[in-house]
Design a protein around this motif. Structure first.
Motif, mmCIF file in Angstrom:
data_model
loop_
_atom_site.group_PDB
_atom_site.id
_atom_site.type_symbol
_atom_site.label_atom_id
_atom_site.label_comp_id
_atom_site.label_asym_id
_atom_site.label_seq_id
_atom_site.Cartn_x
_atom_site.Cartn_y
_atom_site.Cartn_z
ATOM 1 N N UNK A 64 0.811 -1.230 0.000
ATOM 2 C CA UNK A 64 0.000 0.000 0.000
ATOM 3 C C UNK A 64 0.839 1.274 0.000
ATOM 4 N N UNK A 65 1.955 1.246 -0.698
ATOM 5 C CA UNK A 65 2.820 2.423 -0.868
ATOM 6 C C UNK A 65 3.293 3.003 0.474
ATOM 7 N N UNK A 66 3.553 2.107 1.420
ATOM 8 C CA UNK A 66 4.041 2.532 2.737
ATOM 9 C C UNK A 66 5.546 2.332 2.822
ATOM 10 N N UNK A 67 6.295 3.425 3.026
ATOM 11 C CA UNK A 67 7.755 3.337 3.128
ATOM 12 C C UNK A 67 8.153 2.521 4.360
ATOM 13 N N UNK A 68 7.385 2.682 5.446
ATOM 14 C CA UNK A 68 7.696 1.954 6.673
ATOM 15 C C UNK A 68 7.534 0.449 6.451
ATOM 16 N N UNK A 70 7.634 -1.133 3.553
ATOM 17 C CA UNK A 70 8.671 -1.563 2.606
ATOM 18 C C UNK A 70 9.995 -1.783 3.323
ATOM 19 N N UNK A 71 10.392 -0.831 4.150
ATOM 20 C CA UNK A 71 11.641 -0.935 4.897
ATOM 21 C C UNK A 71 11.633 -2.156 5.812
ATOM 22 N N UNK A 72 10.472 -2.383 6.451
ATOM 23 C CA UNK A 72 10.344 -3.509 7.376
ATOM 24 C C UNK A 72 10.465 -4.851 6.655
ATOM 25 N N UNK A 73 9.752 -5.004 5.524
ATOM 26 C CA UNK A 73 9.755 -6.291 4.811
ATOM 27 C C UNK A 73 11.127 -6.574 4.193
ATOM 28 N N UNK A 74 11.816 -5.549 3.697
ATOM 29 C CA UNK A 74 13.151 -5.756 3.127
ATOM 30 C C UNK A 74 14.153 -6.170 4.202
ATOM 31 N N UNK A 75 14.044 -5.551 5.370
ATOM 32 C CA UNK A 75 14.950 -5.905 6.475
ATOM 33 C C UNK A 75 14.673 -7.324 6.964
#
Length: 328
Positions: A64-68, A70-75
């Protein structure tokens, strides 16, 4: 109705991607232009970088275009699972080698011969599937593999030519380099594809996350290969020397091709994929002959191409079990 539209849309996308990549890559490697020709190794690196960016955007959209988010799932999926991430190093290195080999192949073979010969990846994928995944092949599939080998052998059959001996010798040398590159690419494609499939089946990670992991290793391997083989030329004229619109088109098609296929493959059954491959071979042959004018087909080539197309369809054919006759 919507499902049928998606099936035919996926057919069109598969044909377009396969045909356009081969033809533009061949054209870009034979185009006579001023200045230095672009480095194939740098194009592989650029394609990997573009693939990573597109996959990150897709994961961003999924959350849902959430930077938070995205950052969480990549980490969580990449940094906090180093063992899972490292598993992708092997297929990524092989794919990087394969991508470089395809540039070598299309620098030495016309698009039509390349397209038909590259269908040997069906054979290598089948053999690796049997040995690594324990998959069992049916009678039709084993028969199709024999027909496939016969077809490719006919396509590579030397044709009579009235060319000068020097030119003929150079042509034979180029043919050998091109065919060897395709054969190695087929083996690497088969192994890496089956290995990647095995990893996907053993984990629940997103396909896009897996492609980011592949791209990261591919970027590292690609940079290493570029500096090892073309380091001096990169230092002299830069990584993007000789780039033009056609080069960037090749890079985009190579980067997005696998992702497009991954996105539409669930709508395309084996028969549809075989149909797409056949159309792509026919289009590549026609365009090579009429537009690129670097291909003079013989009757033996046509026979081999027909056998390869038939083998592609036969491999995807699934025999239906006999039904009990209804009682009157």
């Amino acid at each position: 109705m919507a499902s049928a539209r998606l099936k035919y849309l996926s057919l069109g996308v598969l044909v377009f991607q396969t045909t356009s990549l081969v033809l533009t890559m061949r054209y870009s490697r034979t185009l006579q232009a001023e200045g230095p020709r672009y480095l194939a190794s740098s194009a592989v690196v650029a394609a990997e970088l573009m693939k990573i960016l597109v996959c990150v955007l897709l994961v961003f959209k999924e959350h849902s275009y959430s930077m938070r988010a995205l950052n969480s799932v990549l980490r969580q999926e990449i940094l906090h699972k180093p063992v899972e991430t490292l598993k992708l190093a092997i297929p990524s290195g092989i794919y990087t080698l394969q991508n470089n080999l395809l540039y070598v192949a299309l620098s030495n073979l016309d698009a039509a011969t390349y397209q038909v010969t590259y269908q040997l990846k069906i054979l290598t994928t089948a053999l690796f599937s049997v040995s690594m995944l324990g998959r069992r092949l049916g009678v039709y599939q084993w028969l199709s593999l024999l027909i496939l080998m016969a077809g490719v052998a006919l396509v590579q059959w030397p044709s009579e030519s009235a060319a000068a001996p020097e030119k003929e010798a150079r042509s034979a040398g180029s043919q050998f380099v091109g065919v060897t590159s395709v054969l190695v690419a087929c083996c690497s494609s088969g192994f890496a594809g089956v290995y990647f499939e095995k990893i996907l089946k053993e984990s629940k990670q997103s396909v896009w996350i897996r492609n980011i992991q592949l791209g990261m290793f591919g970027l590292v391997f690609g940079l290493f290969g570029m500096l090892a083989y073309d380091g001096e030329r990169v230092r002299e004229s830069g990584m993007f020397q000789g780039y033009n619109t056609i080069t960037w088109t090749v890079v985009a098609l190579q980067a997005l091709g696998g992702l497009v296929i991954a996105a539409v493959i669930k709508y395309a059954d084996n028969i549809l994929k075989g149909f797409a491959t056949s159309l792509s071979i026919i289009l590549s042959t026609l365009i090579s002959y009429f537009l690129l004018q670097d291909f003079d087909p013989s009757s033996v080539f046509f026979l081999g191409a027909v056998l390869v197309i038939a083998a592609t369809f036969l491999y995807g054919y699934e025999g239906k079990p006999p039904t009990n006759p209804s009682r009157a």
